[in-house]
Scaffold this motif. Structure first.
Motif, short mmCIF file in Angstrom:
data_model
loop_
_atom_site.label_atom_id
_atom_site.label_comp_id
_atom_site.label_asym_id
_atom_site.label_seq_id
_atom_site.Cartn_x
_atom_site.Cartn_y
_atom_site.Cartn_z
N LEU A 1 61.84 51.54 51.95
CA LEU A 1 62.23 51.45 50.46
C LEU A 1 63.47 50.48 50.46
N HIS A 2 63.17 49.69 49.42
CA HIS A 2 63.91 48.50 49.07
C HIS A 2 64.80 48.99 47.71
N PHE A 3 65.95 49.09 47.89
CA PHE A 3 66.79 49.85 46.48
C PHE A 3 67.64 48.37 46.28
N GLN B 1 55.19 50.00 50.71
CA GLN B 1 56.47 50.03 50.48
C GLN B 1 57.20 50.12 49.09
N TYR B 2 58.09 50.66 48.82
CA TYR B 2 58.80 50.70 47.56
C TYR B 2 59.82 49.82 47.24
N CYS B 3 59.83 49.52 46.13
CA CYS B 3 60.92 48.74 45.56
C CYS B 3 61.63 49.53 44.26
N ILE B 4 62.63 50.16 44.46
CA ILE B 4 63.31 50.75 43.32
C ILE B 4 64.37 49.93 42.52
N VAL B 5 64.24 49.80 41.61
CA VAL B 5 65.24 48.67 40.69
C VAL B 5 66.84 49.26 40.58
N THR B 6 66.71 50.56 39.96
CA THR B 6 67.86 51.18 39.61
C THR B 6 68.20 52.32 40.57
N VAL C 1 56.67 48.59 42.59
CA VAL C 1 57.92 48.22 42.12
C VAL C 1 58.17 49.01 40.69
N VAL C 2 58.99 49.87 40.77
CA VAL C 2 59.36 50.73 39.58
C VAL C 2 60.97 50.67 39.17
N ALA C 3 61.21 51.13 38.18
CA ALA C 3 62.60 51.14 37.66
C ALA C 3 63.58 52.15 38.26
N HIS C 4 63.23 53.58 38.38
CA HIS C 4 63.89 54.37 38.81
C HIS C 4 63.27 55.18 39.86
N PRO C 5 64.25 55.87 40.69
CA PRO C 5 63.62 56.98 41.48
C PRO C 5 63.01 58.05 40.69
N ALA D 1 73.77 57.92 45.30
CA ALA D 1 73.49 58.40 46.69
C ALA D 1 72.41 59.51 46.65
N VAL D 2 72.69 60.41 45.64
CA VAL D 2 71.64 61.63 45.61
C VAL D 2 70.47 61.20 45.24
N ARG D 3 70.16 60.21 44.43
CA ARG D 3 68.86 59.70 43.86
C ARG D 3 68.14 58.98 44.86
N ARG D 4 69.07 58.04 45.54
CA ARG D 4 68.14 57.29 46.80
C ARG D 4 67.94 58.43 48.07
#
Length: 241
Positions: free
Chosen positions: A87-89, A46-51, A20-24, A69-72
């Motif tokens: 990944l969970h955005f 698995q990743y959880c990206i908050v922003t 679990v992290v804040a940013h890509p 969209a670019v950063r995802r």
């Protein structure tokens, strides 16, 4: 500030890890070499990206509406370099994260969905020696993740509106904490870490300088940990319930 000496659970006892992290790109700077070791060992990560990292980048001519969209896409590509496919955005606004009950609930939902035995996140403690790793979004995300780790995710009476069943993770790893108590030799996966970092092309004004700085920095971590010369390492603070 002190943290207890803690031996992590053996990787052989871990089937799933949630990051679990804040940013890509946060995980790629702090822990992608370790993630690659885990996936090579057969652990599902698995990743959880908050922003969506909307406030990042160095491209003045880019339409800022394109950035989520670019950063995802960049983070998805980066994850593939270290063996992560899911990944969970969460879609929170970059630069405005607070450890609200809503965020704790959203992270709790992901924990209960993934059901990991290990949770890796950022540090809720500010590092005055390396202030850039203590971005307010990092601190807020980490605080919410720690609250979700304990007690929310494992408490069946917390967030009863969620359909997912309660789940006790049991082990918390934090990146960039002011006091580390565990080091991972990532020499064998350092190239994967660099490939993941280089996937975030919108974020790098000086890719060659970044490569040099990353190599020097993580070689320094390895030296501090007592690993042999020409090795690289990542540092963590590990807490077990």
């Amino acid at each position: 500030m002190t943290v207890p000496e803690t031996d992590p659970r053996p990787d052989s006892e871990v089937e799933r890890v949630l990051v679990v992290v804040a940013h890509p790109d946060d995980i790629d700077f702090g822990g992608a070499g370790t993630v690659a070791l885990w996936t090579k060992a057969g652990i599902e990560v698995q990743y959880c990206i908050v922003t969506d990292g909307q406030a990042g980048g160095f491209e003045p001519d880019r339409d800022r509406a394109e950035m989520p969209a670019v950063r995802r896409a960049e983070q998805t590509a980066a994850a593939q370099h270290v063996g992560v496919r899911q990944l969970h955005f969460l879609g929170y606004a970059d630069g405005a994260v607070e450890p609200t009950q809503e965020l704790v609930r959203d992270i709790t939902r992901v924990i209960r969905t993934v059901r990991p035995q290990r949770l890796l996140t950022q540090s809720p403690e500010r590092s005055w020696n390396r202030l850039q790793v203590s971005h307010p979004d990092h601190l807020a995300t980490a605080e919410a993740a720690v609250r979700a780790f304990y007690p929310a995710a494992g408490n069946p009476y917390a967030f009863p509106e969620l359909d997912e069943q309660a789940w006790d993770v049991g082990e918390l790893w934090m990146m960039d904490h002011p006091v580390a108590n565990h080091y991972v030799d990532i020499t064998d996966t350092f190239d994967q870490k660099m490939a993941a970092l280089m996937s975030h092309t919108s974020q790098h004004r000086d890719p060659d300088g970044l490569r040099t700085g990353i190599a020097q920095g993580f070689a320094g971590v390895a030296a501090a940990a007592g690993f042999p010369a020409n090795h690289y390492a990542e540092a963590f603070t590990v807490v077990r319930l």
